[in-house]
Enzyme design. Structure first.
Site, PDB file in Angstrom:
ATOM      1  NE  ARG A  34      -4.336  -1.515   1.801  1.00 18.68           N
ATOM      2  CZ  ARG A  34      -5.147  -2.074   2.682  1.00 18.68           C
ATOM      3  NH1 ARG A  34      -4.805  -2.147   3.955  1.00 18.68           N
ATOM      4  NH2 ARG A  34      -6.310  -2.552   2.294  1.00 18.68           N
ATOM      5  CE  LYS A 202     -16.834 -13.361  11.833  1.00 16.22           C
ATOM      6  NZ  LYS A 202     -17.127 -12.117  12.530  1.00 16.22           N
ATOM      7  N   GLY A 360      -7.314  -7.207   1.308  1.00 11.42           N
ATOM      8  CA  GLY A 360      -6.045  -6.966   1.990  1.00 11.42           C
ATOM      9  C   GLY A 360      -5.263  -8.241   2.213  1.00 11.42           C
ATOM     10  N   GLY A 384     -12.315  -4.039   1.270  1.00  7.82           N
ATOM     11  CA  GLY A 384     -13.681  -3.619   1.581  1.00  7.82           C
ATOM     12  C   GLY A 384     -14.235  -2.674   0.537  1.00  7.82           C
TER      13      GLY A 384
HETATM   14  P1  ADP Z   1      -9.399 -10.471   2.386  1.00  2.00           P
HETATM   15  O1  ADP Z   1      -8.702  -9.546   3.348  1.00  2.00           O
HETATM   16  O2  ADP Z   1      -8.505 -10.882   1.256  1.00  2.00           O
HETATM   17  O3  ADP Z   1     -10.714  -9.931   1.923  1.00  2.00           O
HETATM   18  P2  ADP Z   1     -10.566 -11.966   4.528  1.00  2.00           P
HETATM   19  O4  ADP Z   1     -10.186 -10.883   5.473  1.00  2.00           O
HETATM   20  O5  ADP Z   1     -11.988 -12.188   4.226  1.00  2.00           O
HETATM   21  O6  ADP Z   1      -9.730 -11.814   3.167  1.00  2.00           O
HETATM   22  O7  ADP Z   1     -10.038 -13.342   5.111  1.00  2.00           O
HETATM   23  C1  ADP Z   1      -8.690 -13.609   5.341  1.00  2.00           C
HETATM   24  C2  ADP Z   1      -8.519 -14.595   6.461  1.00  2.00           C
HETATM   25  O8  ADP Z   1      -9.308 -15.740   6.256  1.00  2.00           O
HETATM   26  C3  ADP Z   1      -7.082 -15.072   6.568  1.00  2.00           C
HETATM   27  O9  ADP Z   1      -6.509 -14.527   7.726  1.00  2.00           O
HETATM   28  C4  ADP Z   1      -7.220 -16.594   6.641  1.00  2.00           C
HETATM   29  O10 ADP Z   1      -6.407 -17.173   7.644  1.00  2.00           O
HETATM   30  C5  ADP Z   1      -8.679 -16.789   6.960  1.00  2.00           C
HETATM   31  N1  ADP Z   1      -9.160 -18.105   6.540  1.00  2.00           N
HETATM   32  C6  ADP Z   1      -9.082 -18.654   5.322  1.00  2.00           C
HETATM   33  N2  ADP Z   1      -9.572 -19.908   5.321  1.00  2.00           N
HETATM   34  C7  ADP Z   1      -9.993 -20.150   6.577  1.00  2.00           C
HETATM   35  C8  ADP Z   1     -10.573 -21.285   7.223  1.00  2.00           C
HETATM   36  N3  ADP Z   1     -10.835 -22.409   6.558  1.00  2.00           N
HETATM   37  N4  ADP Z   1     -10.859 -21.171   8.541  1.00  2.00           N
HETATM   38  C9  ADP Z   1     -10.597 -20.037   9.210  1.00  2.00           C
HETATM   39  N5  ADP Z   1     -10.043 -18.942   8.662  1.00  2.00           N
HETATM   40  C10 ADP Z   1      -9.747 -18.991   7.357  1.00  2.00           C
HETATM   41 MG    MG Z   2      -8.996  -9.184   5.475  1.00  2.00          MG
END
Ligand code: ADP
Ligand code: MG
Length: 403
Positions: A34, A202, A360, A384
């Protein structure tokens, strides 16, 4: 949209809202993506003889206890920014106080200052528009012009993102212009097949975007923690995996709508898990177990997509003309559960599609796993913000800017 090319900045004080929200391990920056993405706008303004005052946030400090907030200081970011710009960055140890005022007053044309974490002032994120407005007025005193370039924060109705635009003539920076150009390619005249890969933790974070993409994408691949709500909805047992029971009806509705619209939904056929959540600090080995999705043991929590799913996902990405990927396929922070994320990143690299990585953690994963950023069409700085744009929402930080 007006950009900095439409502004006459020579000799002017330009207040820039940047997104410098980088992951830190203590004071060590683990991914400077970033900061690097913010450089082109700052460089251009400096080269054109502006006095540049940067305001930005880092993490989610409470903004009340200086001691607790200290770990969210932007001081390490000022050091890295100076390295990248090849010139000193004056650092103010407060947001609008005595240090900020003195630092800004001392700036000469072509010089730059960074103000301390704007969220150290609780008014930045206040729900009270009057309180936010007052703080924005303080920030605005530092500038003759305002440049909004913190794409990762434009979905926030915050003082330094939204309210300050009311106080000063303004324009978007190059990063925002680039990010919006990319998002347009994902929403208007999309090249098909358009394949979307969603993961992360989630399902509730991603429902809005799934809802909208059901009208746009040809194929949606699901990985990450949200998979288990989908699998449960289809009648599978998911052991101790992350599960949002209350979202099952919504997920079922999406699966139905996808069928009706001819959108292909692809779920993993196997998962890798463990009986305990792995230690992400020590990265100690965690005895991973692989199981087909119809035989996940009751004492296991799923932490990545399995080897058959990696092949399946790569095949489902191979013919894409456009790819949007948000959310890691597993807990990539631990080496035992990074292969699914690595496989999807590799499929994007191998593909001739226009590929966008948003989110992120996804962007950090790509870099931490050692991929060359240039092998992707675009790595977005705003998770987001990208998702809300793709959900069809209006982004306050963009709506506030002059056209
Ligand atoms: P982004 O920031 O790319 O949008 P998110 O914040 O939604 O992604 O999610 C990222 C997190 O999801 C990571 O820290 C990862 O460890 C977690 N994650 C991925 N798969 C699982 C899983 N099966 N169970 C729990 N956490 C998970
Ligand atoms: Mg994230």
């Amino acid at each position: 949209m007006k950009t900095i090319d439409d502004l006459d900045v020579a000799g002017k004080r330009v207040l820039v809202r940047a997104d410098l929200n980088v992951p830190l391990d203590g004071t060590r920056i683990t991914d400077d993506g970033r900061i690097r993405a913010s450089v082109p706008t700052l460089k251009a303004l400096l080269e054109r003889g502006a006095k540049v005052i940067v305001t930005a946030h880092l993490g989610r400090p409470k903004g009340v206890d200086p001691e607790a907030d200290a770990k969210y200081s932007l001081a390490p970011v000022a050091v890295r920014l100076a390295e990248l710009l090849g010139k000193p960055v004056a650092f103010a140890t407060d947001t609008v106080g005595a240090s900020a005022q003195a630092t800004v007053a001392a700036l000469q044309d072509g010089e730059i200052a960074l103000l301390e974490n704007v969220r150290f002032n609780p008014a930045e994120t206040s729900k009270d528009a009057v309180e936010r407005g007052k703080f924005a007025d303080e920030l605005a005193k530092f500038g003759d012009l305002f440049v909004s370039d913190g794409f990762g924060a434009v979905h926030r109705r915050h003082a330094s993102v939204y309210d300050v635009a009311e106080d000063l003539p303004n324009a978007a920076g190059y990063l925002i212009a680039t990010e919006l150009g990319v998002l347009k390619k994902l929403t208007e005249d999309v090249q098909r097949p358009y394949v979307v890969v969603l993961g992360g933790s989630k399902v509730s974070d991603k429902l809005g975007v799934i809802d909208n993409l059901l009208d746009k994408a040809d194929r949606i691949l699901i990985g990450g923690g949200m998979v288990f709500t989908f699998l449960k909805a289809q009648g599978h047992e998911v052991g101790k995996s992350l599960l949002q029971e209350d979202q099952i009806p919504v997920v079922l509705e999406y699966l139905e709508r996808a069928k009706a619209k001819g959108v292909e939904f692809v779920l993993p056929v196997d998962v890798i898990g463990s009986t305990e959540f792995p230690d992400l600090k020590t990265k100690a080995p965690s005895s991973p177990v692989t199981s087909p999705v119809d035989a996940i043991p009751a004492d296991v929590l799923g932490l990545d997509i399995g080897p058959e799913s990696r092949k399946l996902f790569a095949a489902k990405l191979a013919d894409a003309a456009t790819i949007f990927w948000n959310g890691p396929m597993g807990v990539f922070e631990h080496p035992d559960f990074a292969d699914g994320t690595r496989a999807v990143a590799q499929a994007l690299v191998d593909s001739s599609a226009f590929s966008v990585v948003g989110g992120g953690d996804s962007a950090a994963a790509v870099r931490i796993l050692g991929f060359d950023e240039n092998a992707f069409g675009h790595i977005s700085t705003g998770g987001g913000a990208s998702l809300e744009y793709l959900e069809g929402k209006s982004l306050p930080g963009l709506a506030a800017l002059e056209n």
